[in-house]
Design a protein around this motif. Sequence first.
Motif: not given
Length: 171
Positions: A150-155, A53-56, A66-73
């Motif tokens: 993390l990869l699936t965004g299933d939290f 990801p470009e930013s974290i 809330l940890l944010v990286f790429g489009k992941k929340r």
Amino acid sequence: NLRLLTEKTSHSGFFNIAPDADGILRNVPLIMAYENHFYPSLALASVIQALKPESIGLIRQFDDYLLVFGKKRVPLNSRGCLLVKYRGKGKTYRYVSASDLLAGRVAMDFIKDKIIFVGTSAAGLKEIRSTSTDPIFPGVEVHATVADNLLTGDFISRPASAPGFEFMAAF
């Protein structure tokens, strides 16, 4: 980490875990602070390396983060822990023998473009954990499950109002 290993890799991560008071592993730390720096867990470092990801960033939300990286929340609790969404009992993910891998008996297509965790599932080596889905769960699979979450965004997340509702239900 051992200097020999640290010198051979561009990324690394910790693998500390702490079960809840009842011995069940439900929450896994994704980030830890040490001497004014933040460090990722092994699973998080692996996913970051894979996704690049470009930013974290880390955003405080009331008492949680809330940890944010790429489009992941990614929802984290006040201690930087992820509430793990287990996919089932142990051995949910595919296992490969390290000796088979080192002896060339595993096709490279099988491991190409995959995140691979090396660990043990032998009970005698004390790398077995109790989880909400299995009392005998390989520790290495905890890291795989976190990476999968993390990869699936299933939290799973616990709302801030949960303690109040729990108190009222108990009352």
